[in-house]
Design a protein around this motif. Sequence first.
Motif, PDB file in Angstrom:
ATOM      1  N   ALA A 170       6.053   3.959  -2.788  1.00 41.64           N
ATOM      2  CA  ALA A 170       6.261   4.858  -1.649  1.00 41.64           C
ATOM      3  C   ALA A 170       7.299   5.935  -1.947  1.00 41.64           C
ATOM      4  N   GLY A 171       8.216   5.659  -2.875  1.00 45.41           N
ATOM      5  CA  GLY A 171       9.232   6.639  -3.208  1.00 45.41           C
ATOM      6  C   GLY A 171       8.654   7.896  -3.826  1.00 45.41           C
ATOM      7  N   ARG A 172       7.537   7.747  -4.549  1.00 48.95           N
ATOM      8  CA  ARG A 172       6.824   8.894  -5.126  1.00 48.95           C
ATOM      9  C   ARG A 172       5.341   8.703  -4.834  1.00 48.95           C
ATOM     10  N   PRO A 173       4.931   9.033  -3.619  1.00 48.91           N
ATOM     11  CA  PRO A 173       3.599   8.642  -3.147  1.00 48.91           C
ATOM     12  C   PRO A 173       2.442   9.287  -3.896  1.00 48.91           C
ATOM     13  N   ARG A 174       2.659  10.388  -4.583  1.00 54.49           N
ATOM     14  CA  ARG A 174       1.562  11.037  -5.309  1.00 54.49           C
ATOM     15  C   ARG A 174       1.496  10.619  -6.766  1.00 54.49           C
ATOM     16  N   GLN A 175       2.486   9.880  -7.208  1.00 55.43           N
ATOM     17  CA  GLN A 175       2.538   9.501  -8.614  1.00 55.43           C
ATOM     18  C   GLN A 175       1.709   8.252  -8.880  1.00 55.43           C
ATOM     19  N   VAL A 176       0.981   8.264  -9.986  1.00 50.09           N
ATOM     20  CA  VAL A 176       0.253   7.087 -10.442  1.00 50.09           C
ATOM     21  C   VAL A 176       1.133   6.358 -11.454  1.00 50.09           C
ATOM     22  N   TYR A 177       1.411   5.099 -11.187  1.00 50.47           N
ATOM     23  CA  TYR A 177       2.263   4.300 -12.062  1.00 50.47           C
ATOM     24  C   TYR A 177       1.411   3.406 -12.953  1.00 50.47           C
ATOM     25  N   PRO A 178       1.497   3.548 -14.265  1.00 48.10           N
ATOM     26  CA  PRO A 178       0.857   2.569 -15.141  1.00 48.10           C
ATOM     27  C   PRO A 178       1.441   1.182 -14.897  1.00 48.10           C
ATOM     28  N   GLY A 217      -8.218   3.047 -14.866  1.00 48.59           N
ATOM     29  CA  GLY A 217      -7.802   3.447 -16.186  1.00 48.59           C
ATOM     30  C   GLY A 217      -6.389   3.997 -16.278  1.00 48.59           C
ATOM     31  N   ARG A 218      -5.708   4.121 -15.115  1.00 46.39           N
ATOM     32  CA  ARG A 218      -4.369   4.707 -15.131  1.00 46.39           C
ATOM     33  C   ARG A 218      -3.321   3.797 -14.516  1.00 46.39           C
ATOM     34  N   GLY A 219      -3.626   3.146 -13.405  1.00 45.67           N
ATOM     35  CA  GLY A 219      -2.631   2.286 -12.781  1.00 45.67           C
ATOM     36  C   GLY A 219      -2.756   2.253 -11.274  1.00 45.67           C
ATOM     37  N   TYR A 220      -1.603   2.204 -10.590  1.00 44.75           N
ATOM     38  CA  TYR A 220      -1.572   2.084  -9.146  1.00 44.75           C
ATOM     39  C   TYR A 220      -0.760   3.234  -8.542  1.00 44.75           C
ATOM     40  N   GLN A 221      -1.095   3.568  -7.285  1.00 41.42           N
ATOM     41  CA  GLN A 221      -0.279   4.476  -6.493  1.00 41.42           C
ATOM     42  C   GLN A 221      -0.349   4.050  -5.041  1.00 41.42           C
ATOM     43  N   LEU A 222       0.535   4.617  -4.235  1.00 38.07           N
ATOM     44  CA  LEU A 222       0.503   4.315  -2.828  1.00 38.07           C
ATOM     45  C   LEU A 222      -0.848   4.725  -2.250  1.00 38.07           C
ATOM     46  N   GLY A 223      -1.418   3.857  -1.415  1.00 35.32           N
ATOM     47  CA  GLY A 223      -2.720   4.148  -0.826  1.00 35.32           C
ATOM     48  C   GLY A 223      -2.667   5.289   0.157  1.00 35.32           C
ATOM     49  N   ARG A 224      -3.778   5.970   0.293  1.00 35.73           N
ATOM     50  CA  ARG A 224      -3.887   7.074   1.240  1.00 35.73           C
ATOM     51  C   ARG A 224      -5.046   6.795   2.192  1.00 35.73           C
ATOM     52  N   LEU A 225      -4.891   7.292   3.415  1.00 35.66           N
ATOM     53  CA  LEU A 225      -5.970   7.152   4.399  1.00 35.66           C
ATOM     54  C   LEU A 225      -7.050   8.183   4.140  1.00 35.66           C
TER      55      LEU A 225
END
Length: 225
Positions: A170-178, A217-225
Motif C-alpha cells: 500500500a505504501g507504493r500502490p502502483r509498484q509491482v514487487y517481485p 511473471g513479475r510479482g505482486y502489487q496492491l489490488g485495484r478495483l
Amino acid sequence: MPSDLADPPRLLLVEDEPELRRMLRELLTSEDYQVDEAPDGQRGLHLALTRDYELIILDRRLPGTDGLQLLGRLRSRGVVTPVLVLSALGNPADRVEGLDAGAEDYLSKPFDLNELLARLRALRRRHLDTARSLPLTIGRLDLDTRQVHTDSAEPVRLSERECSLLATLAGRPRQVYPRRDLLAIVFPEAESEVVVDTYVHYLRRKLGRQIVATVRGRGYQLGRL
C-alpha cells in the motif's frame, strides 16, 4: 511501519549546484537528518525508486531534465514521499505549476535556512500522521492497531507480518514487487519465497482476493478495483 518523529529522518537531496548541495548537506546533517545526495535527475530517480525516504528536496533545474518532470515520474511510479521543490523560479504561476505537479511544498531561491528547516519539520509531521493510515481499495489500513477498516464490515485485525506485507504494497500502490523483494523486506529471516505466497493467501482469505493483485511473471502489487 512509520518511524517515530524522534527517529533520525532519511532525506534525499537532488541538487546539481555543488556548493549549495554541500551547504545543505552540512545544515541537514547538523539537524540529524540522514542525507543521500544526487547531482542530477537520473541519480535522483534511481535513489527514490530503490530506497525509502521520509522527505525529498528537489531542485527544479537539473542537468538533462526538469525537476518537475522527475517529480511526475516518481508520482507515476507510486512514490508518495513528500517533496519540497527548490527553484529560482518563484512567481505565483511557477509555484502553482510545482504544486500541481505533485510537490507538497515549493520554496524560492534564495531562501532562509531556518524557514527551510521549519518547512521540512512541518512536512515530516504531516507525513507521519498520514503514514499511520494507508488507503486501500476496500478501505484503509491502520498501522497502529493493525486493523483494516471498511464501510461495510467490522474491522479486520491482521498479524504483524500480514500488516507489514500489506503496508509495503500500500505504501507504493502502483509498484509491482517481485517475490524476492517482498521476501527481503517483510521476511528477512526466511529462505524461501513460498512464505510470500503463503501470506498473500492469508490476506486474500481475510480481505478478499482483490486486496492483492498478481502480476504474472513479475510479482505482486496492491489490488485495484
